[in-house]
Motif scaffolding. Structure first.
Motif, short mmCIF file in Angstrom:
data_model
loop_
_atom_site.label_atom_id
_atom_site.label_comp_id
_atom_site.label_asym_id
_atom_site.label_seq_id
_atom_site.Cartn_x
_atom_site.Cartn_y
_atom_site.Cartn_z
N VAL A 82 0.81 -1.34 -0.16
CA VAL A 82 0.10 0.11 -0.10
C VAL A 82 0.88 1.15 0.01
O VAL A 82 1.72 1.37 1.13
CB VAL A 82 -1.06 -0.12 1.17
N VAL A 83 0.88 2.03 -0.96
CA VAL A 83 1.75 3.25 -1.43
C VAL A 83 0.75 4.42 -1.07
O VAL A 83 0.01 4.86 -1.75
CB VAL A 83 2.19 3.23 -2.77
N GLY A 84 0.84 5.22 0.55
CA GLY A 84 0.16 6.31 0.56
C GLY A 84 1.30 7.38 0.50
O GLY A 84 2.37 7.21 0.05
N THR A 85 0.84 8.63 0.82
CA THR A 85 1.33 9.89 0.73
C THR A 85 1.99 10.41 2.08
O THR A 85 3.27 10.39 2.09
CB THR A 85 0.80 11.07 -0.01
N HIS A 86 1.14 10.04 2.93
CA HIS A 86 1.61 10.58 4.37
C HIS A 86 1.53 9.42 5.39
O HIS A 86 0.81 8.53 5.01
CB HIS A 86 0.56 11.66 4.65
N PRO A 87 1.91 9.40 6.45
CA PRO A 87 2.00 8.18 7.53
C PRO A 87 0.74 7.59 7.68
O PRO A 87 0.75 6.73 8.26
CB PRO A 87 2.94 9.00 8.50
N ARG A 134 11.97 -0.27 -4.64
CA ARG A 134 11.20 -0.69 -3.56
C ARG A 134 10.00 -1.80 -4.05
O ARG A 134 9.94 -2.80 -3.10
CB ARG A 134 10.65 0.39 -2.83
N ILE A 135 9.49 -1.51 -4.89
CA ILE A 135 8.50 -2.47 -5.56
C ILE A 135 9.06 -3.88 -5.96
O ILE A 135 8.70 -4.87 -5.54
CB ILE A 135 7.67 -2.03 -6.71
N ARG A 136 10.22 -3.67 -6.65
CA ARG A 136 10.99 -4.85 -6.92
C ARG A 136 11.32 -5.78 -5.66
O ARG A 136 11.52 -6.97 -5.84
CB ARG A 136 12.01 -4.73 -7.88
N GLU A 137 11.85 -5.07 -4.78
CA GLU A 137 12.64 -5.61 -3.49
C GLU A 137 11.12 -6.57 -2.70
O GLU A 137 11.44 -7.64 -2.31
CB GLU A 137 13.21 -4.64 -2.65
N PHE A 138 10.14 -5.57 -2.87
CA PHE A 138 8.96 -6.33 -1.85
C PHE A 138 8.30 -7.63 -2.74
O PHE A 138 7.70 -8.25 -2.38
CB PHE A 138 8.03 -5.46 -1.43
N ARG A 139 8.46 -7.32 -4.06
CA ARG A 139 7.87 -8.30 -4.98
C ARG A 139 6.13 -8.46 -4.75
O ARG A 139 5.62 -9.71 -4.48
CB ARG A 139 8.43 -9.61 -5.11
N PRO A 140 5.50 -7.55 -4.80
CA PRO A 140 3.95 -7.44 -4.39
C PRO A 140 3.09 -8.28 -5.54
O PRO A 140 3.43 -8.40 -6.68
CB PRO A 140 3.37 -6.04 -4.50
N ASP A 141 2.05 -8.84 -5.10
CA ASP A 141 0.96 -9.28 -5.99
C ASP A 141 0.22 -8.16 -6.28
O ASP A 141 -0.58 -8.12 -7.36
CB ASP A 141 0.29 -10.57 -5.42
N LEU A 142 0.02 -7.29 -5.46
CA LEU A 142 -1.02 -6.13 -5.41
C LEU A 142 -0.52 -4.96 -4.92
O LEU A 142 0.17 -4.95 -3.81
CB LEU A 142 -2.35 -6.42 -4.69
N VAL A 143 -0.73 -3.90 -5.69
CA VAL A 143 -0.31 -2.48 -5.23
C VAL A 143 -1.15 -1.65 -5.16
O VAL A 143 -2.11 -1.44 -6.26
CB VAL A 143 0.97 -1.88 -6.20
N LEU A 144 -1.49 -1.03 -4.22
CA LEU A 144 -2.74 0.09 -3.73
C LEU A 144 -2.27 1.47 -3.59
O LEU A 144 -1.24 1.63 -2.76
CB LEU A 144 -3.42 -0.49 -2.61
N THR A 145 -2.76 2.31 -4.30
CA THR A 145 -2.35 3.79 -4.19
C THR A 145 -3.38 4.75 -4.33
O THR A 145 -4.61 4.45 -4.70
CB THR A 145 -1.13 3.96 -4.95
N HIS A 146 -3.24 5.75 -4.29
CA HIS A 146 -4.18 6.91 -4.54
C HIS A 146 -4.45 7.14 -6.12
O HIS A 146 -3.62 6.66 -7.01
CB HIS A 146 -3.60 8.39 -4.14
N ARG A 147 -5.59 7.59 -6.30
CA ARG A 147 -6.01 8.05 -7.67
C ARG A 147 -5.16 9.43 -8.10
O ARG A 147 -5.18 10.13 -7.13
CB ARG A 147 -7.58 8.23 -7.76
#
Length: 274
Positions: free
Chosen positions: A10-15, A98-111
């Motif tokens: 999950v890639v958010g902008t703020h903590p 970072r995405i490559r290191e974590f190797r996710p199946d699903l990435v969630l983020t803002h529109r």
């Protein structure tokens, strides 16, 4: 027969962004033994009316780590100043690695259509990384992914240029208490900064238990709005859960991005198995 662990980034902008938009499903993934990583693209240093600088950054990151621990998730933040995120090549490459290191199946983020420039640029950075994470000659020191993850958007209420249209709506009633506990960890936001923005700082109780009840009862519009997701997407909940969907109070919703792996019905069942 054992199934492969689902890895969710999950890639958010703020903590506190990941908690607001995906804290419920994070708890549900953890209950299933899946791996969840929260990433904040900024350090949160602008999010207060009195504190600033490294003092605020340290406090916000500690709050985010405590919140992620409630969901049995991991948390980390890029050391980018809040309010000054740019969709630069440097930030894109850092995110690709970072995405490559974590190797996710699903990435969630803002529109990409959002009131906050940091949110918009986070969305752009994730979209720009979506194809390149599988291109070996980009950031070659970090091995490329064999295939793209699914990229999907966190829900919002913005209407222009087009409204949010979910492809997966998840009942989180069984996780909502933990989601409130996660938000409670963000003391500087829930009980200080956001009430100051809303002009309700004097309404926040001093006692920690009373304060938590104030939060749960919708003391903040941001928290009160959490129940709106289920009402907005009631038909989707009924389609997914049958008549039980009519009684869901809290839900989280996600819209597939055109980038990355397609979110087919079969993939929905694997990545949102709730």
């Amino acid at each position: 027969m054992a199934t492969e662990t689902v890895r969710v980034l999950v890639v958010g902008t703020h903590p506190d962004d990941c908690d607001f938009k995906a804290g419920g499903v994070a708890c549900k993934y953890a209950d299933r033994g899946e791996d969840v990583l929260f990433v904040s693209m900024t350090n949160g240093e602008a999010g207060h009316h009195e504190l600033a600088g490294r003092e605020l950054v340290s406090r916000r990151l500690a709050e985010a780590e405590a919140s992620a621990a409630v969901a049995d998730a991991e948390f980390e933040a890029f050391d980018v100043p809040d309010g000054r995120l740019q969709p630069s090549l440097e930030n894109r490459n850092r995110l690709i690695r970072r995405i490559r290191e974590f190797r996710p199946d699903l990435v969630l983020t803002h529109r990409p259509n959002d009131y906050h420039p940091d949110h918009r640029y986070t969305a752009q950075l994730v979209r720009d990384a979506a194809y390149l994470v599988a291109v070996p000659n980009v950031c070659p020191a970090t091995p490329a992914l064999d295939r793209n993850p699914v990229f999907a958007y966190l829900s919002d209420t913005f209407e222009r240029p087009y409204p949010f249209s979910p492809d997966a709506v998840v009942d989180i009633d069984d996780a909502i208490e933990r989601k409130f506990e996660m938000l409670d960890c963000h003391e500087s936001q829930m009980y200080e900064w956001l009430p100051s923005v809303e002009g309700t700082l004097d309404d926040v109780p001093d006692d920690p238990d009373a304060r938590f009840e104030w939060l749960r009862d919708g003391g903040l519009p941001h928290v009160e709005a959490l129940s709106d997701v289920a009402n907005r997407y009631r038909d989707d909940l009924v389609q997914r859960y049958g008549t039980d969907g009519e009684h869901v109070r809290y839900a989280e919703a996600f819209e597939a991005s055109e980038y990355g792996r397609p979110l087919t019905d079969e993939v929905v069942e694997r990545l949102f198995p709730f």
